[in-house]
Design an enzyme around this catalytic site. Structure first.
Site, PDB file in Angstrom:
ATOM      1  N   ASN A 151       0.874  -1.172   0.000  1.00 58.28           N
ATOM      2  CA  ASN A 151       0.000   0.000   0.000  1.00 58.28           C
ATOM      3  C   ASN A 151       0.915   1.227   0.000  1.00 58.28           C
ATOM      4  OD1 ASN A 151      -1.768   2.073   0.535  1.00 58.28           O
ATOM      5  ND2 ASN A 151      -2.645   1.160   2.379  1.00 58.28           N
ATOM      6  N   ARG A 165      -2.720  -2.037  -3.286  1.00 58.97           N
ATOM      7  CA  ARG A 165      -3.910  -1.232  -3.031  1.00 58.97           C
ATOM      8  C   ARG A 165      -3.870  -0.021  -3.961  1.00 58.97           C
ATOM      9  NH1 ARG A 165      -5.135   3.321   1.311  1.00 58.97           N
ATOM     10  NH2 ARG A 165      -7.350   3.490   0.904  1.00 58.97           N
ATOM     11  N   HIS A 186     -13.007   3.013   0.648  1.00 69.10           N
ATOM     12  CA  HIS A 186     -12.929   1.969   1.691  1.00 69.10           C
ATOM     13  C   HIS A 186     -13.606   0.666   1.237  1.00 69.10           C
ATOM     14  CE1 HIS A 186     -12.974   5.456   4.837  1.00 69.10           C
ATOM     15  NE2 HIS A 186     -11.715   5.054   4.658  1.00 69.10           N
ATOM     16  N   ARG A 204     -11.828  15.844   8.029  1.00 70.20           N
ATOM     17  CA  ARG A 204     -12.669  16.199   6.874  1.00 70.20           C
ATOM     18  C   ARG A 204     -14.063  16.594   7.349  1.00 70.20           C
ATOM     19  NH1 ARG A 204     -11.140  10.872   4.342  1.00 70.20           N
ATOM     20  NH2 ARG A 204      -9.179  11.239   3.264  1.00 70.20           N
ATOM     21  N   GLU A 254      -8.340  -5.299   5.428  1.00 69.32           N
ATOM     22  CA  GLU A 254      -8.247  -4.950   4.006  1.00 69.32           C
ATOM     23  C   GLU A 254      -7.097  -5.691   3.322  1.00 69.32           C
ATOM     24  OE1 GLU A 254      -8.570  -0.972   5.760  1.00 69.32           O
ATOM     25  OE2 GLU A 254      -9.337  -0.330   3.815  1.00 69.32           O
TER      26      GLU A 254
END
Ligand code: AMP
Length: 397
Positions: free
Chosen positions: A7, A91, A180, A241, A384
């Protein structure tokens, strides 16, 4: 068969090595500050001591080279040589509308990843750098791309289109993508197993609550809707955010604060959310602690956070016409039992009742619903990397 999962971020490379015979992790690690003075590699071989190497590295290729060196090191490595790695899973954040599934990477795939630079400027360029570095160092094994957006590609136009002039979609592909995806995929499938039902027969709401956060509504094995949109900025209140806001606020504040577009991007992505609202931190643990010590802004920030998740649960139950289970995952969802309790309180009208004692767990797969709850409430630690490793094994074979 051993699979390396990579990743790559703008200045970091996370990696894990899986033995796919039993899906065990052999080693995991992180190269941080790639291309910045002070590069550090933290390598955790399972069953051996952690190793930290400090060595400035100019780019992702140098970073990956060091990863391969530690993986094959006679003292703290986990494989004898790189030939033991049969495939590499990468990823990749954005696959646009081109990929609803993982793919073996070829030049066409790399072109699509590059074409998405425009809509994922922070993520896709480093993802591609990671891919090219690994391809250079491991040219003879298949490399697989696993996209964050792919799982959400089952959404229909009525849920992915924004009410903008249609040109915005046709010319610039402005639409909801969702992110996600590998996490929502993993926990939704685990939940179906916990329900003892076929995944395709379940109505599921997944809540991935971490520093970034998103939810998804899943029915008949398809994502119906998700909270993140064209970018990860939309939806829930996150660490830094804003999540959903009136878009007019953007140009109002750009005008008032004299911000250009990149400053505005930074304002809404990096300075807002729990950090901006509470004034305490982006880390929910700090905000909870401040609220418990009487900090009023922290208390309000938490209420805003909870209300947003509650609102989407209601929204999604309406869209799914029911719900078998709600799943909490990621840093906050797995560990913050007080957060889960606050979100699920006063939801009995919708058939959601939590067993608050059972709910007092961190990081464990567990059913925390009350015996008479119509909707099951599950905590499922996400994985993940395992999803990436499984897809990589499947495609490499
Ligand atoms: P992630 O992005 O999935 O790694 O999640 C990181 C977030 O998990 C951090 O911002 C923490 O605020 C949050 N977190 C970790 N432990 C807890 C906890 N016990 N209670 C609430 N939030 C937590």
């Amino acid at each position: 068969m051993k699979v390396l999962v990579v990743n790559a971020g703008s200045s970091s490379i996370k990696y894990q090595v899986f033995n796919m015979e039993d899906e065990s992790v052999l080693a995991k690690g992180l190269v941080d500050r790639v291309g910045i003075p002070g590069t550090t590699l933290e390598h955790k071989p399972i069953g051996k001591d952690e190793v930290i190497i400090k060595k400035d590295l100019p780019d992702h290729t140098a970073g990956m080279k060091l990863v391969l060196e530690v993986l094959t090191n006679s003292e703290y490595g986990v494989i004898k040589n790189m030939d033991e790695i049969s495939a590499v899973g990468h990823r990749v954040v954005h696959g646009g509308e081109s990929f609803a599934e993982s793919v073996v990477i070829d030049d066409k795939v790399k072109k699509v990843i590059r074409d998405c630079f425009d809509i994922a400027p922070l993520h896709n360029p480093p993802n591609l750098m990671g891919i090219e570095a690994c391809q250079e160092l491991m040219p003879n094994v298949p490399h697989v791309a696993v996209f964050d957006t792919a799982f959400h590609q089952t959404m229909k136009p009525e849920n992915y289109l924004y009410a903008l002039p249609y040109d915005a979609y046709e010319k610039f592909k402005v639409r909801r993508y969702g992110f996600h995806g590998t996490s929502h995929f993993y926990v939704a499938h685990r939940a179906a197993e916990m329900l003892g039902k076929a995944y395709e027969d379940c109505k599921i709401i997944t809540c991935h609550l971490g520093n970034g956060g998103s939810m998804a509504a899943i029915k008949d094995g398809q994502v119906i809707d998700t909270t993140m949109g064209f970018t990860p900025l939309e939806g829930l209140v996150m660490g830094t955010r804003s999540g959903d806001i009136d878009p007019a606020i953007v140009w109002f504040l750009m005008d008032k604060l004299g911000m250009n577009t990149s400053e505005a991007n930074n304002y809404f992505n990096k300075k807002s959310g729990m950090l901006g609202l509470s004034g305490v931190s982006n880390d929910l643990r700090d905000v909870l602690e401040a609220a418990n010590s009487g900090n009023e802004r922290a208390k309000i920030a938490l209420q805003v956070y909870y209300n947003k998740v509650k609102g989407y649960i209601g929204n999604y139950i309406a869209k799914l016409n029911g719900c078998d289970c709600i799943i909490f995952t990621a840093g906050v969802g797995e560990n913050g039992y007080d957060v889960r309790e606050a979100i699920c309180s006063d939801m009995d009208y919708l058939g959601i009742k939590m067993d608050v004692e059972k709910n007092k767990v961190r990081g464990k797969e567990v059913d925390v619903s009350a015996a008479d709850s119509k909707v099951r409430i599950f905590v499922v630690p996400t994985n993940e990397e395992l999803v990436i490793a499984r897809d990589t094994k499947r495609l490499a074979n």
